[in-house]
Design a protein around this motif. Sequence first.
Motif, short mmCIF file in Angstrom:
data_model
loop_
_atom_site.label_atom_id
_atom_site.label_comp_id
_atom_site.label_asym_id
_atom_site.label_seq_id
_atom_site.Cartn_x
_atom_site.Cartn_y
_atom_site.Cartn_z
N UNK A 168 0.81 -1.37 -0.02
CA UNK A 168 0.12 -0.08 0.01
C UNK A 168 0.66 1.11 -0.11
N UNK A 169 1.92 1.25 0.89
CA UNK A 169 2.98 2.56 0.73
C UNK A 169 3.71 2.38 -0.47
N UNK A 170 3.84 1.39 -1.19
CA UNK A 170 4.68 1.43 -2.22
C UNK A 170 3.64 2.20 -3.55
N UNK A 171 2.31 1.58 -3.61
CA UNK A 171 1.68 2.20 -4.41
C UNK A 171 1.52 3.77 -4.45
N UNK A 172 1.53 4.28 -3.17
CA UNK A 172 1.68 5.77 -2.73
C UNK A 172 2.82 6.61 -3.58
N UNK A 173 3.83 5.77 -3.53
CA UNK A 173 5.13 6.31 -3.94
C UNK A 173 5.20 6.18 -5.38
N UNK A 174 4.33 5.26 -6.03
CA UNK A 174 4.53 5.38 -7.51
C UNK A 174 3.30 5.99 -8.01
N UNK A 175 2.42 6.57 -7.42
CA UNK A 175 1.30 7.03 -8.16
C UNK A 175 1.84 8.33 -8.69
N UNK A 176 1.04 8.54 -9.86
CA UNK A 176 1.25 9.66 -10.65
C UNK A 176 0.28 10.08 -11.79
N UNK A 177 0.11 11.53 -11.74
CA UNK A 177 -0.85 11.96 -12.82
C UNK A 177 -0.36 13.14 -13.63
N UNK A 178 -0.85 13.51 -14.45
CA UNK A 178 -0.54 14.70 -15.37
C UNK A 178 -1.82 15.60 -15.74
N UNK A 179 -1.56 16.58 -16.11
CA UNK A 179 -2.80 17.47 -16.44
C UNK A 179 -2.97 17.26 -18.00
N UNK A 180 -4.39 17.11 -18.42
CA UNK A 180 -4.91 16.85 -19.57
C UNK A 180 -5.62 17.94 -20.03
N UNK A 181 -4.78 19.04 -21.07
CA UNK A 181 -5.54 20.01 -21.55
C UNK A 181 -6.66 19.98 -22.23
N UNK A 182 -7.13 18.93 -22.96
CA UNK A 182 -8.26 18.53 -23.72
C UNK A 182 -9.45 18.29 -22.54
N UNK A 183 -9.30 17.50 -21.66
CA UNK A 183 -10.46 17.21 -20.79
C UNK A 183 -10.42 18.13 -19.57
N UNK A 184 -9.41 19.16 -19.52
CA UNK A 184 -9.28 20.01 -18.23
C UNK A 184 -9.38 19.13 -17.00
N UNK A 185 -8.57 18.32 -17.08
CA UNK A 185 -8.75 17.25 -15.70
C UNK A 185 -7.33 16.58 -15.50
N UNK A 186 -6.84 16.09 -14.48
CA UNK A 186 -5.97 15.11 -14.17
C UNK A 186 -6.08 13.72 -14.76
N UNK A 187 -4.96 13.02 -15.20
CA UNK A 187 -5.29 11.81 -15.75
C UNK A 187 -3.92 11.12 -15.23
N UNK A 188 -4.45 10.00 -14.73
CA UNK A 188 -3.42 9.12 -13.92
C UNK A 188 -2.58 8.35 -14.67
#
Length: 259
Positions: free
Chosen positions: A71-91
Motif C-alpha cells: 500500500x505504501x509502495x502504491x503511494x510512492x509510484x502514484x502519478x498523474x498529469x494535467x490533460x488540457x483536452x479534458x481539463x482534468x488530471x489523468x493518472x
Amino acid sequence: MLLDIAVFLAVLNVKKELNCSGAFKAVTALGNIAVGLASLLLMIRAVAINASKKKYMIPLAVVLGANWGTLLHAVSVADAVWDPQSSSCSPVGTSRFKPNVLTSFAADCVFMGVSFVSLLRKEGLSRLWRMLYREGLICMGVATVAYLVPSVFLLLNLNDIMNYMFQPFASIVMVTCSTRMYRELSEFLSPQVLPNPAISTLSTLEFYKPSSRVLRPGMDKSMAVRVQMETTTATESTFGTTDYTQSGDDSSSLHFARP
C-alpha cells in the motif's frame, strides 16, 4: 474513506491546472490508509476467533505487514498529469498498482478464510456463532467480487484509465464490509436499552438443613425451606398505556416432616 472520496471528487471537478501528481498521491494515500485499516480489522477478528494464539497471530501479522508495504509502495509510484483536452488530471503508470491490488486481495482473503475455517472447526448453535458465520460468508463473497474486477483489468493492462477505474470501487466495498462487520458485532455485544424496559429479577430459594446436634424431646424434627420473592416492575409502555406494577418481598416457611 469519506475524506478520500471528498478529495477525489474535488480533484475531478477542478477546471484549472494544478499539481496533479501531488493531488493523485493524496487521493491514493487516503484510500490506501482506509484499506489498510480495514485489513487490520479483518486480521483482529481472525486472531480473536482463534483466541490470540501465536501460531495464528504471527503469520497473520506478517501478511498484514506485507499488505501495508505494498500500500505504501502504491503511494510512492502514484502519478498523474494535467490533460488540457479534458481539463482534468489523468493518472499515468497505473499498471504499477498491480502488486498493491493483488496483495490486498490475497491478504483479505487469507484473513477471512482463517476466520471462516476456524468458525467451521468450532461449529455451534449460538446466536454469536451464527452471526459470525453469516458475516464471514457474505464478506468473503463481496470481497471476491470487489477485488476480482480490478485485478482482471490490471492483468489485461488495456490502458491507464481502465487499470485504475475499478480500484476505488473495490476500496469502498472492502472498507464498508469490514466496518459493517465490526459495527454489527459491537451492537450484538452491547444491545441498545429500550426506553421503558420492564425490570424483572430472578427469584431465589434458600434451603436450611436441620441441625446435626442431638434434639431434645419435644423439638420439631423438620426442615425449614424459605422461599423469597424478588421484585418485578413494569414501567409505562411506549404506546402510552400504563402497565400494572406489582412488587413485594414475601418470605414464608414450609415445614416438611422428617420420616
